[in-house]
Design a protein around this motif. Structure first.
Motif, short mmCIF file in Angstrom:
data_model
loop_
_atom_site.label_atom_id
_atom_site.label_comp_id
_atom_site.label_asym_id
_atom_site.label_seq_id
_atom_site.Cartn_x
_atom_site.Cartn_y
_atom_site.Cartn_z
N CYS A 139 29.92 5.56 30.24
CA CYS A 139 31.08 6.30 29.73
C CYS A 139 32.24 6.27 30.72
O CYS A 139 33.39 6.07 30.33
CB CYS A 139 30.70 7.74 29.41
N GLU B 181 41.63 11.70 27.22
CA GLU B 181 40.48 12.58 27.32
C GLU B 181 40.63 13.81 26.44
O GLU B 181 39.66 14.50 26.17
CB GLU B 181 40.25 12.98 28.78
N THR C 185 32.59 10.15 26.37
CA THR C 185 31.63 11.20 26.70
C THR C 185 30.29 11.04 25.99
O THR C 185 29.35 11.75 26.29
CB THR C 185 32.20 12.60 26.34
N ARG D 171 30.36 21.29 24.52
CA ARG D 171 31.21 20.21 25.06
C ARG D 171 31.88 19.44 23.93
O ARG D 171 33.06 19.13 23.99
CB ARG D 171 30.35 19.28 25.92
N THR E 273 36.15 19.21 22.56
CA THR E 273 36.95 17.99 22.57
C THR E 273 37.69 17.80 21.28
O THR E 273 37.47 18.38 20.30
CB THR E 273 36.09 16.74 22.85
#
Length: 184
Positions: free
Chosen positions: A80, A102, A111, A180, A184
């Motif tokens: 990644c 990101e 990710t 997580r 995102t």
């Protein structure tokens, strides 16, 4: 065709079964401009994967959910962090607008190790939705019930407790992964 004679050009590589196509990359598909002798178009999934890869090489960041699986399959042998470093370098050389990749939808490529991790995430989300339906709860109601300290956000402990209350067996690592991905 050979210029001047109008005859069909010979094979790309003599005595070999090789063929190529020249494509332009649109937002939704590849557009074929020209092909060599013997070229055969790929099936829908292969075209989608190729299209996603071409767009990634072109430093584009707007992808649809269905395009991520094919892109992840193509990139799974690369770490990644290597993907992110390469993408940033290429994007900078192409003089694209400064966008925090990101924080873009494309961040999932930087990710998520492979398409199976993406599938695992989708399966967990589907299980959560199914359990909420069985308890006749809307997502907002579940959020309010899980938010023990009434701060308007969920920490990992609250989410883990809530999912356990729903009847889901999840590991702490799965909860961290969910949080997580949600961020995102």
């Amino acid at each position: 065709k050979n210029q001047g004679t109008g005859e069909r050009a010979s094979h790309l590589l003599p005595n070999k079964a090789a063929a190529v196509a020249l494509h332009t990359v649109g937002m939704q598909s590849l557009h074929t401009l020209d092909t060599s002798h013997g070229f055969q178009h790929a099936n829908g999934y292969q075209n989608m994967c190729a299209h996603s890869c071409y767009r990634f090489l072109d430093s584009q960041t707007a992808f649809e959910d269905r395009q991520f699986a094919g892109l992840l399959r193509a990139l799974q042998k690369n770490e990644c962090s290597e993907r992110l470093q390469w993408f940033k370098e290429i994007r900078q050389r192409r003089r694209r607008a400064a966008v925090d990749v990101e924080a873009s939808p494309l961040s999932i490529v930087f990710t998520t190790p492979d398409e199976y991790h993406l599938l695992s995430y989708k399966a967990t989300v589907a299980r959560i939705k199914m359990q909420l339906q069985q308890k006749c709860m809307e997502p907002y109601d579940a959020f309010r019930a899980f938010d023990m300290n009434n701060k308007g956000n969920l920490n990992c402990t609250e989410l883990y407790s809530g999912l356990t209350w729903l009847g889901l067996r999840v590991s702490p690592d799965e909860v961290y992964e969910l949080v997580r991905k949600f961020d995102t």
